[in-house]
Design an enzyme around this catalytic site. Structure first.
Site, PDB file in Angstrom:
ATOM      1  N   GLY A 202      11.237   4.364   7.739  1.00  0.00           N
ATOM      2  CA  GLY A 202      10.822   5.744   7.956  1.00  0.00           C
ATOM      3  C   GLY A 202      10.725   6.081   9.433  1.00  0.00           C
ATOM      4  O   GLY A 202      10.384   5.230  10.259  1.00  0.00           O
TER       5      GLY A 202
ATOM      6  N   GLN B 203       9.334   1.918  16.241  1.00  0.00           N
ATOM      7  CA  GLN B 203       9.726   0.725  15.475  1.00  0.00           C
ATOM      8  C   GLN B 203      11.176   0.832  15.016  1.00  0.00           C
ATOM      9  O   GLN B 203      11.932  -0.143  15.087  1.00  0.00           O
ATOM     10  CB  GLN B 203       8.800   0.562  14.279  1.00  0.00           C
ATOM     11  CG  GLN B 203       9.232  -0.521  13.311  1.00  0.00           C
ATOM     12  CD  GLN B 203       8.269  -0.658  12.149  1.00  0.00           C
ATOM     13  OE1 GLN B 203       7.248  -1.306  12.275  1.00  0.00           O
ATOM     14  NE2 GLN B 203       8.595  -0.038  11.018  1.00  0.00           N
TER      15      GLN B 203
ATOM     16  N   ARG C  89      -2.607   3.722   6.418  1.00  0.00           N
ATOM     17  CA  ARG C  89      -3.876   3.703   7.156  1.00  0.00           C
ATOM     18  C   ARG C  89      -4.673   4.995   6.977  1.00  0.00           C
ATOM     19  O   ARG C  89      -5.826   5.051   7.399  1.00  0.00           O
ATOM     20  CB  ARG C  89      -3.617   3.425   8.640  1.00  0.00           C
ATOM     21  CG  ARG C  89      -3.188   1.982   8.905  1.00  0.00           C
ATOM     22  CD  ARG C  89      -3.185   1.638  10.394  1.00  0.00           C
ATOM     23  NE  ARG C  89      -2.980   0.217  10.626  1.00  0.00           N
ATOM     24  CZ  ARG C  89      -1.812  -0.340  10.951  1.00  0.00           C
ATOM     25  NH1 ARG C  89      -0.725   0.411  11.059  1.00  0.00           N
ATOM     26  NH2 ARG C  89      -1.720  -1.646  11.158  1.00  0.00           N
TER      27      ARG C  89
ATOM     28  N   ALA D  31       0.862  -1.199   0.000  1.00  0.00           N
ATOM     29  CA  ALA D  31       0.000   0.000   0.000  1.00  0.00           C
ATOM     30  C   ALA D  31       0.895   1.244   0.000  1.00  0.00           C
ATOM     31  O   ALA D  31       0.765   2.148   0.821  1.00  0.00           O
ATOM     32  CB  ALA D  31      -0.950  -0.004   1.193  1.00  0.00           C
ATOM     33  N   LEU D  32       1.772   1.271  -0.954  1.00  0.00           N
ATOM     34  CA  LEU D  32       2.895   2.219  -0.932  1.00  0.00           C
ATOM     35  C   LEU D  32       2.460   3.648  -1.227  1.00  0.00           C
ATOM     36  O   LEU D  32       1.581   3.888  -2.048  1.00  0.00           O
ATOM     37  CB  LEU D  32       3.957   1.772  -1.941  1.00  0.00           C
ATOM     38  CG  LEU D  32       4.492   0.359  -1.706  1.00  0.00           C
ATOM     39  CD1 LEU D  32       5.534  -0.005  -2.763  1.00  0.00           C
ATOM     40  CD2 LEU D  32       5.079   0.204  -0.315  1.00  0.00           C
TER      41      LEU D  32
ATOM     42  N   HIS E 240       7.216   5.681   1.356  1.00  0.00           N
ATOM     43  CA  HIS E 240       7.973   4.491   0.962  1.00  0.00           C
ATOM     44  C   HIS E 240       8.914   4.802  -0.208  1.00  0.00           C
ATOM     45  O   HIS E 240      10.051   4.332  -0.244  1.00  0.00           O
ATOM     46  CB  HIS E 240       7.015   3.374   0.526  1.00  0.00           C
ATOM     47  CG  HIS E 240       6.092   2.891   1.597  1.00  0.00           C
ATOM     48  ND1 HIS E 240       4.751   3.208   1.622  1.00  0.00           N
ATOM     49  CD2 HIS E 240       6.306   2.110   2.680  1.00  0.00           C
ATOM     50  CE1 HIS E 240       4.180   2.640   2.663  1.00  0.00           C
ATOM     51  NE2 HIS E 240       5.101   1.958   3.336  1.00  0.00           N
TER      52      HIS E 240
ATOM     53  N   LYS F  36       8.498   7.860  10.616  1.00  0.00           N
ATOM     54  CA  LYS F  36       7.084   7.926  10.978  1.00  0.00           C
ATOM     55  C   LYS F  36       6.781   6.852  12.038  1.00  0.00           C
ATOM     56  O   LYS F  36       6.051   7.106  12.987  1.00  0.00           O
ATOM     57  CB  LYS F  36       6.229   7.740   9.715  1.00  0.00           C
ATOM     58  CG  LYS F  36       4.763   8.058   9.926  1.00  0.00           C
ATOM     59  CD  LYS F  36       4.061   6.798  10.330  1.00  0.00           C
ATOM     60  CE  LYS F  36       2.633   6.809   9.922  1.00  0.00           C
ATOM     61  NZ  LYS F  36       2.109   5.444  10.051  1.00  0.00           N
ATOM     62  N   ASP F  37       7.334   5.666  11.854  1.00  0.00           N
ATOM     63  CA  ASP F  37       7.262   4.626  12.882  1.00  0.00           C
ATOM     64  C   ASP F  37       8.546   4.702  13.704  1.00  0.00           C
ATOM     65  O   ASP F  37       9.409   3.827  13.636  1.00  0.00           O
ATOM     66  CB  ASP F  37       7.097   3.258  12.216  1.00  0.00           C
ATOM     67  CG  ASP F  37       5.812   3.173  11.411  1.00  0.00           C
ATOM     68  OD1 ASP F  37       4.741   3.094  12.018  1.00  0.00           O
ATOM     69  OD2 ASP F  37       5.890   3.214  10.176  1.00  0.00           O
TER      70      ASP F  37
END
Lengths: 292, 292
Positions: A158, A164, A198, A43-44, A48, A160-161
């Site tokens: 990224g 993670q 999302r 779902a790029l 990404h 963004k996470d």
């Protein structure tokens, strides 16, 4: 040696087995080439693709993986409805300069009899780890597998996470995985909303309200950089999110930029992180907070 | 490039950091060489040296690691009194044809902030896994690290720790660690006692009685190969061990030779495994059981 279909501007060679992946990587290495890996769940979006473009600068060959990893979703989460679009992803990857798409199957990654799990403490504790206790173990497992399947020189993720990214750095170092982990700044829409697969869950009205998450964080980071104590500043962020129509606010927290330990007053590089629900979408975002 | 002291018949180059280990392995690989790794906890005996000799046949260069791994011992177990003799180990390794001793420190393996754990189900369940719940997670962690530090072509382990061998095969496959895992038959004293560093805990009298463990297993395996149901046969083994002066019998069990799932009647390759205490020593042994 695996035979790959020739690449064009809008198609990309795809391998689905670890044997084919390793054969291609070995062929590149045999010619003295270097390899970058960009692990994704598909779902790029442009976030990404920024990773792919940066990977092109860092290595001679770029592999993107697309795998919606079941072990990082809890039963009630959105594994089944997570957006999937392999044809669209493949075209986007090709246009950004990716050389190979690795799209393994769930059965190939977790065959009958699979019995191994990885758990991470430290930076995985709290924040998203408190609300999605299954997630980082699942991320650690799939990323370890992808790293050891491809053995790239460098892998890109990224910011963004952000949590993670810190978790991946932690277990990659702890397990001595010989891969360099690079983080890239979050790519945003024009109004500041962090790009995310999302975001597709947002209605038009929710989409219009969602950028308040980033605006609230940016203004709070400014106050925190100036030396404000975090308590009142974080309360202000929460109030703004409620006022903008966010539902449950999972967390708004100030943490050390590397260890992710809680920080009250910014005297070293820190990170302001938040997760909040807008309709059916759980949105996360974070911004750097540097001492002034 | 790390500078190593020259090898002679009774001294061996030693490295203690992962950087030095990788530099040596990279130098060998740069010359087209292959590498075998023999992970040990030291206190070496002929069983270990058989692994080194076999490693010499399988690869151009042989690395042995000696590391008494704290994460696989529970607090009440024998980590502190586990026998350590680096000088003696080094001389034995050199005489068996080892090229390099890798002897990392505990701090080097588990630095401040270390936060990652590995757990294994499947073959790690039951048997020693039931009595030493900490062990296989600790083994998985340290062996994963050693594999990824050295990235050998092949790694060798003794069948004396049969369950451990199956656990290592399991997580190495699950995590896609690109290392071939080879098991070698147990090396025994003339009277059948499996060689083990923990045999040093036996008094002379206990040592004289200890071989009954192997004798009982060998005779039971004969009956099981002939088609006997396991229940009565395993009871006989337990009675013999009690009669020979063994203390607590942790288990005597018949299992599938690969998955280690319980087996009642032998219709496929199986393994008969036992663990029992003789004085302060917890002795383990196992024998193959093939259908006739």
């Amino acid at each position: 040696m695996v035979t790959l279909a020739p690449a064009s501007t809008d198609t990309l060679p795809i391998v689905r087995s670890v044997e084919d992946l390793r054969a291609q990587v070995a062929a590149w290495r045999g010619q003295g080439g270097t390899v970058a890996l960009v692990p994704t769940m598909g779902a790029l979006h442009d976030g990404h693709l920024a990773l792919i473009r940066r990977a092109r600068e860092l290595a001679g060959h770029v592999v993107a993986s697309v795998f919606v990893n079941p072990t990082q979703f809890a039963p009630h989460e959105d594994f089944d409805r997570y957006p999937r679009d392999e044809a669209g992803d493949s075209a986007k990857l090709a246009s950004a300069g990716c050389d190979l798409l690795y799209a393994p199957t769930v059965r190939g990654m977790y065959p009958e009899g699979f019995a191994t799990a990885i758990s991470v403490g430290g930076p995985a504790e709290g924040l998203c780890g408190a609300f999605r206790p299954q997630m980082f173990g699942g991320v650690a497992l799939v990323v370890t597998k992808l790293f050891l399947q491809a053995l790239p020189d460098v892998a890109l993720f990224g910011e963004k996470d952000y949590q993670q990214l810190m978790v991946i750095r932690r277990f990659a170092r702890d397990l001595d995985i010989p891969v360099r982990v690079e983080g890239l700044p979050t790519v945003r829409e024009a109004d500041g909303l962090a790009m995310s697969s999302r975001n597709a869950y947002l209605s038009a009205e929710e989409r219009a309200r969602a950028p308040e998450l980033n605006r609230a964080l940016v203004e709070a980071a400014e106050a925190l950089s100036g030396g404000a104590e975090s308590g009142a500043v974080l309360d202000t962020v929460r109030a703004r999110l409620q006022g903008a129509g966010f539902g449950t606010i999972d967390y708004v927290e100030l943490r050390d930029a590397e260890t992710l330990e809680p920080v009250v007053r910014v005297d070293r590089p820190a990170r302001l992180l938040a997760a909040a629900w807008m309709g059916k979408a759980r949105l996360i975002d974070n911004v750097p907070v540097l001492p002034r």
